[in-house]
Structure formats: C-alpha cells, structure tokens
Design a protein around this motif. Structure first.
Motif, PDB file in Angstrom:
ATOM      1  N   VAL A  16       0.830  -1.214   0.064  1.00  0.00           N
ATOM      2  CA  VAL A  16      -0.161  -0.016   0.127  1.00  0.00           C
ATOM      3  C   VAL A  16       0.840   1.077   0.309  1.00  0.00           C
ATOM      4  O   VAL A  16       1.667   1.395   0.678  1.00  0.00           O
ATOM      5  N   GLU A  17       0.755   2.305  -0.840  1.00  0.00           N
ATOM      6  CA  GLU A  17       1.253   3.451  -0.959  1.00  0.00           C
ATOM      7  C   GLU A  17       0.458   4.626  -1.082  1.00  0.00           C
ATOM      8  O   GLU A  17      -0.693   4.624  -1.600  1.00  0.00           O
ATOM      9  N   TRP A  18       0.844   5.706  -0.595  1.00  0.00           N
ATOM     10  CA  TRP A  18      -0.015   7.275  -0.762  1.00  0.00           C
ATOM     11  C   TRP A  18       0.947   7.990  -0.996  1.00  0.00           C
ATOM     12  O   TRP A  18       1.948   8.147  -0.804  1.00  0.00           O
ATOM     13  N   THR A  19       0.111   9.221  -1.306  1.00  0.00           N
ATOM     14  CA  THR A  19       0.807  10.570  -1.716  1.00  0.00           C
ATOM     15  C   THR A  19      -0.421  11.760  -1.749  1.00  0.00           C
ATOM     16  O   THR A  19      -1.387  11.313  -1.993  1.00  0.00           O
ATOM     17  N   HIS A  20       0.163  12.723  -1.595  1.00  0.00           N
ATOM     18  CA  HIS A  20      -0.812  14.035  -1.745  1.00  0.00           C
ATOM     19  C   HIS A  20      -0.359  14.743  -3.122  1.00  0.00           C
ATOM     20  O   HIS A  20      -0.724  15.843  -3.437  1.00  0.00           O
ATOM     21  N   ASP A  21       0.786  14.340  -3.700  1.00  0.00           N
ATOM     22  CA  ASP A  21       1.301  14.909  -5.110  1.00  0.00           C
ATOM     23  C   ASP A  21       1.290  13.999  -5.922  1.00  0.00           C
ATOM     24  O   ASP A  21       2.330  13.165  -6.198  1.00  0.00           O
ATOM     25  N   PRO A  22       0.375  13.731  -6.737  1.00  0.00           N
ATOM     26  CA  PRO A  22       0.211  12.830  -7.857  1.00  0.00           C
ATOM     27  C   PRO A  22       0.781  13.303  -9.135  1.00  0.00           C
ATOM     28  O   PRO A  22       0.290  12.901 -10.179  1.00  0.00           O
ATOM     29  N   HIS A  23       1.782  14.206  -9.067  1.00  0.00           N
ATOM     30  CA  HIS A  23       2.412  14.629 -10.373  1.00  0.00           C
ATOM     31  C   HIS A  23       2.849  13.374 -11.116  1.00  0.00           C
ATOM     32  O   HIS A  23       3.274  12.613 -10.578  1.00  0.00           O
ATOM     33  N   PRO A  24       2.828  13.370 -12.588  1.00  0.00           N
ATOM     34  CA  PRO A  24       3.120  12.258 -13.319  1.00  0.00           C
ATOM     35  C   PRO A  24       4.451  11.888 -12.950  1.00  0.00           C
ATOM     36  O   PRO A  24       4.857  10.594 -13.283  1.00  0.00           O
ATOM     37  N   ARG A  25       5.319  12.725 -12.639  1.00  0.00           N
ATOM     38  CA  ARG A  25       6.906  12.467 -12.417  1.00  0.00           C
ATOM     39  C   ARG A  25       7.053  11.963 -11.020  1.00  0.00           C
ATOM     40  O   ARG A  25       8.132  11.405 -10.969  1.00  0.00           O
ATOM     41  N   ASN A  26       6.133  12.266 -10.215  1.00  0.00           N
ATOM     42  CA  ASN A  26       6.258  11.407  -8.792  1.00  0.00           C
ATOM     43  C   ASN A  26       6.077   9.969  -8.704  1.00  0.00           C
ATOM     44  O   ASN A  26       4.913   9.755  -8.504  1.00  0.00           O
ATOM     45  N   THR A  27       6.951   9.298  -9.059  1.00  0.00           N
ATOM     46  CA  THR A  27       6.886   7.718  -8.842  1.00  0.00           C
ATOM     47  C   THR A  27       7.005   7.185  -7.587  1.00  0.00           C
ATOM     48  O   THR A  27       6.642   6.104  -7.407  1.00  0.00           O
ATOM     49  N   PHE A  28       7.655   8.061  -6.765  1.00  0.00           N
ATOM     50  CA  PHE A  28       8.083   7.472  -5.280  1.00  0.00           C
ATOM     51  C   PHE A  28       6.960   7.886  -4.304  1.00  0.00           C
ATOM     52  O   PHE A  28       7.164   8.997  -3.873  1.00  0.00           O
ATOM     53  N   TRP A  29       5.702   7.095  -4.152  1.00  0.00           N
ATOM     54  CA  TRP A  29       4.846   7.284  -3.068  1.00  0.00           C
ATOM     55  C   TRP A  29       5.432   6.828  -1.688  1.00  0.00           C
ATOM     56  O   TRP A  29       6.302   6.155  -1.602  1.00  0.00           O
ATOM     57  N   GLU A  30       4.939   7.277  -0.770  1.00  0.00           N
ATOM     58  CA  GLU A  30       5.040   6.778   0.557  1.00  0.00           C
ATOM     59  C   GLU A  30       4.720   5.659   0.880  1.00  0.00           C
ATOM     60  O   GLU A  30       3.424   5.232   0.510  1.00  0.00           O
ATOM     61  N   MET A  31       5.102   4.548   1.316  1.00  0.00           N
ATOM     62  CA  MET A  31       4.788   3.260   1.601  1.00  0.00           C
ATOM     63  C   MET A  31       4.130   3.212   3.026  1.00  0.00           C
ATOM     64  O   MET A  31       4.341   3.976   3.944  1.00  0.00           O
ATOM     65  N   TRP A  32       3.057   2.461   2.986  1.00  0.00           N
ATOM     66  CA  TRP A  32       2.273   2.105   4.272  1.00  0.00           C
ATOM     67  C   TRP A  32       2.552   0.819   4.744  1.00  0.00           C
ATOM     68  O   TRP A  32       2.265   0.085   4.467  1.00  0.00           O
ATOM     69  N   GLY A  33       3.731   1.021   5.564  1.00  0.00           N
ATOM     70  CA  GLY A  33       4.057  -0.586   5.990  1.00  0.00           C
ATOM     71  C   GLY A  33       4.991  -1.128   4.849  1.00  0.00           C
ATOM     72  O   GLY A  33       5.314  -0.134   4.011  1.00  0.00           O
TER      73      GLY A  33
END
Length: 129
Positions: free
Chosen positions: A35-52
């Motif tokens: 599970v990953e999450w982000t507040h920045d869905p920019h197309p070049r933002n491929t590194f979302w925060e991991m949830w666990g």
C-alpha cells in the motif's frame, strides 16, 4: 480532472468488493501486495510513501484490506494505490498497480508545450489550485 495512473484508472472508482477481487487475483498469482499513498500525484512523482512493508506470504485479501482501511483512516484526502510485486525472478517488479482512494477534489495539472532550439520540444507541468 481525474488523475490516471496504473490499471483501471479510466474506469469509475473500484468498490471495496472489486478491490478484494483484484487483491485475491494478485495473491493467487503469488504476488506480494503493498500500500502506498501521496498528496502529490504529479506524473513524474513515482515514489509514493509506503504504508508499511509489502505483504509477502499473505494468503488472505483481508490483510491487505485491513492495511488499506488504516491508511484511508490516517490519510483520507490522499491518493492511495495498491502495488503487486512479482519476485519470482529474484527481484521485485511491480506487476500491477491501481489507485484505490482519491481526495474529494483532485488537482488540475496543466501541461505546457514549448518549442526550443532546433526541433526540440520542452514540456512543463504546473499544478493549478
């Protein structure tokens, strides 16, 4: 504007029952789910925060749905996605990825195309709030 990243992004949002079916498919294939999450869905933002950590050796979709529920509770206005990892070749490869949560109001991302030296084209992205 609707952010379109990963599988199913042009379809209406998946229900929890539909998410469960997809997770069960991933588990049948032997893939780990994260599970990953982000507040920045920019197309070049491929590194979302991991949830666990990715859930290896999980046999029941309920475990993923419990983690998803906790992430939704902590980050209700975030984009949340599930990633399925195939590690059969000795390294983790994202095999399937899809968004399972969106904020009530999605940002508008404007792309501007500019012709520069020679025949080169430059693209810039701007988030319009």
């Amino acid at each position: 504007m609707r952010i379109t990243q990963g599988c199913f992004s042009f379809l209406p949002d998946l229900t929890d029952e539909e998410i469960t079916v997809q997770v069960e498919y991933c588990l049948r294939m032997g893939w780990a789910v994260g599970v990953e999450w982000t507040h920045d869905p920019h197309p070049r933002n491929t590194f979302w925060e991991m949830w666990g950590n990715p859930m290896f050796d999980l046999k029941d979709a309920k475990g993923v749905l419990m983690e998803l529920a906790e992430c939704r509770k902590a980050e209700p206005e975030a984009y949340i996605r599930l990633n399925a990892f195939d590690s059969t070749r000795g390294f983790e490869t994202v095999t399937m990825s899809f968004i399972v949560n969106r904020p009530k109001v999605e940002p508008v991302i404007r792309m501007t195309r500019q012709e520069v030296d020679g025949r080169s084209i430059r693209y810039t992205h701007e988030v319009v709030r």
